[in-house]
Write a protein that holds these residues in place. Structure first.
Motif, PDB file in Angstrom:
ATOM      1  N   ALA A 107      40.434  50.132  27.305  1.00  0.00           N
ATOM      2  CA  ALA A 107      39.733  51.263  27.927  1.00  0.00           C
ATOM      3  C   ALA A 107      38.884  50.822  29.109  1.00  0.00           C
ATOM      4  O   ALA A 107      38.786  51.534  30.112  1.00  0.00           O
ATOM      5  N   ILE A 108      38.273  49.649  29.001  1.00  0.00           N
ATOM      6  CA  ILE A 108      37.374  49.169  30.058  1.00  0.00           C
ATOM      7  C   ILE A 108      38.075  49.166  31.410  1.00  0.00           C
ATOM      8  O   ILE A 108      37.520  49.623  32.414  1.00  0.00           O
ATOM      9  N   VAL A 109      39.300  48.683  31.446  1.00  0.00           N
ATOM     10  CA  VAL A 109      40.068  48.600  32.700  1.00  0.00           C
ATOM     11  C   VAL A 109      40.210  49.981  33.331  1.00  0.00           C
ATOM     12  O   VAL A 109      40.061  50.141  34.548  1.00  0.00           O
ATOM     13  N   TRP A 110      40.483  50.985  32.518  1.00  0.00           N
ATOM     14  CA  TRP A 110      40.688  52.337  33.044  1.00  0.00           C
ATOM     15  C   TRP A 110      39.396  52.949  33.565  1.00  0.00           C
ATOM     16  O   TRP A 110      39.388  53.632  34.586  1.00  0.00           O
ATOM     17  N   PHE A 111      38.284  52.698  32.875  1.00  0.00           N
ATOM     18  CA  PHE A 111      37.001  53.201  33.375  1.00  0.00           C
ATOM     19  C   PHE A 111      36.642  52.525  34.698  1.00  0.00           C
ATOM     20  O   PHE A 111      36.130  53.179  35.612  1.00  0.00           O
ATOM     21  N   GLU A 112      36.921  51.251  34.793  1.00  0.00           N
ATOM     22  CA  GLU A 112      36.661  50.548  36.058  1.00  0.00           C
ATOM     23  C   GLU A 112      37.522  51.104  37.187  1.00  0.00           C
ATOM     24  O   GLU A 112      37.070  51.229  38.322  1.00  0.00           O
ATOM     25  N   ARG A 113      38.761  51.443  36.883  1.00  0.00           N
ATOM     26  CA  ARG A 113      39.636  52.067  37.886  1.00  0.00           C
ATOM     27  C   ARG A 113      39.090  53.429  38.307  1.00  0.00           C
ATOM     28  O   ARG A 113      39.164  53.798  39.476  1.00  0.00           O
ATOM     29  N   ALA A 114      38.564  54.180  37.360  1.00  0.00           N
ATOM     30  CA  ALA A 114      37.970  55.484  37.693  1.00  0.00           C
ATOM     31  C   ALA A 114      36.823  55.309  38.673  1.00  0.00           C
ATOM     32  O   ALA A 114      36.654  56.109  39.608  1.00  0.00           O
ATOM     33  N   LEU A 115      36.039  54.265  38.473  1.00  0.00           N
ATOM     34  CA  LEU A 115      34.899  54.020  39.368  1.00  0.00           C
ATOM     35  C   LEU A 115      35.350  53.635  40.777  1.00  0.00           C
ATOM     36  O   LEU A 115      34.593  53.817  41.734  1.00  0.00           O
ATOM     37  N   GLN A 116      36.567  53.137  40.908  1.00  0.00           N
ATOM     38  CA  GLN A 116      37.094  52.759  42.220  1.00  0.00           C
ATOM     39  C   GLN A 116      37.829  53.913  42.910  1.00  0.00           C
ATOM     40  O   GLN A 116      38.121  53.823  44.101  1.00  0.00           O
ATOM     41  N   ALA A 117      38.115  54.962  42.194  1.00  0.00           N
ATOM     42  CA  ALA A 117      38.884  56.081  42.763  1.00  0.00           C
ATOM     43  C   ALA A 117      38.062  56.811  43.819  1.00  0.00           C
ATOM     44  O   ALA A 117      36.912  57.183  43.567  1.00  0.00           O
ATOM     45  N   PRO A 118      38.635  57.023  44.988  1.00  0.00           N
ATOM     46  CA  PRO A 118      37.865  57.684  46.053  1.00  0.00           C
ATOM     47  C   PRO A 118      37.653  59.184  45.844  1.00  0.00           C
ATOM     48  O   PRO A 118      36.728  59.756  46.403  1.00  0.00           O
ATOM     49  N   ARG A 119      38.487  59.809  45.030  1.00  0.00           N
ATOM     50  CA  ARG A 119      38.381  61.259  44.840  1.00  0.00           C
ATOM     51  C   ARG A 119      37.995  61.541  43.390  1.00  0.00           C
ATOM     52  O   ARG A 119      38.835  61.613  42.505  1.00  0.00           O
ATOM     53  N   TYR A 120      36.675  61.646  43.198  1.00  0.00           N
ATOM     54  CA  TYR A 120      36.163  61.877  41.859  1.00  0.00           C
ATOM     55  C   TYR A 120      34.836  62.600  42.004  1.00  0.00           C
ATOM     56  O   TYR A 120      33.962  62.157  42.741  1.00  0.00           O
TER      57      TYR A 120
END
Length: 172
Positions: A107-120
């Motif tokens: 899960a950690i990897v996916w939350f980190e990816r969410a934090l990198q997403a430009p459209r959120y």
């Protein structure tokens, strides 16, 4: 050779598809909020059939999760990412579904990816979810950092506020 008229017609057709898909999406969301999950899924599906969007897949996945259909929810989020990798919600949602399955490291990897997403719209959610994961892993200092980051992103996030207070009391 395409003419200007052909291009105008294509644009008008595209606008019409977008309008239809968004109307179905809105109707699906209303049904979801009413608890009519099967109807919501059917409407999200119709919206996606007209015009596949990251939002359509993500929200259909979210609805699947309400029914306990986590693998289908994850599959929809992966489709959302294929459609629009810049949309942050499906990354956070996959992380949340993995937490439900007690797959914390994944899960950690996916939350980190969410934090990198430009459209959120709200980065507080992946920060808060990372805090929850680190707290469950007894990594309290890291959890506190994430809960505070969630509060910095949204000072009204009550869960983050309570978590900061709880951890501060526990760590002192």
């Amino acid at each position: 050779m395409a003419t200007m008229d052909d291009s105008d017609e294509a644009q008008a057709g595209g606008r019409q598809k977008l309008k239809e898909a968004m109307a179905l999406f809105q109707e699906a969301y209303q049904e979801q909020m009413r608890g009519n999950l099967d109807e919501a899924i059917a409407l999200y599906t119709r919206s996606i059939e007209i015009l596949p969007t990251a939002e359509g897949y993500t929200f259909r996945g979210w609805t699947h999760s309400f029914q306990g259909r986590i693998e289908e929810a994850i599959a929809d989020c992966l489709k959302a990412i294929e459609v629009d990798p810049s949309f942050g919600n499906p990354y956070n949602d996959i992380g949340a579904y993995l937490v439900e399955q007690d797959r914390l490291d994944a899960a950690i990897v996916w939350f980190e990816r969410a934090l990198q997403a430009p459209r959120y719209e709200s980065y507080c959610f992946p920060h808060f979810n990372l805090g929850r994961v680190y707290e469950r892993k007894k990594m309290f200092s890291r959890a506190l950092v994430e809960y505070r980051a969630a509060l910095q992103a949204d000072a009204r996030h009550i869960g983050a506020r309570h978590a900061v207070g709880r951890l501060c009391r526990m760590m002192n």
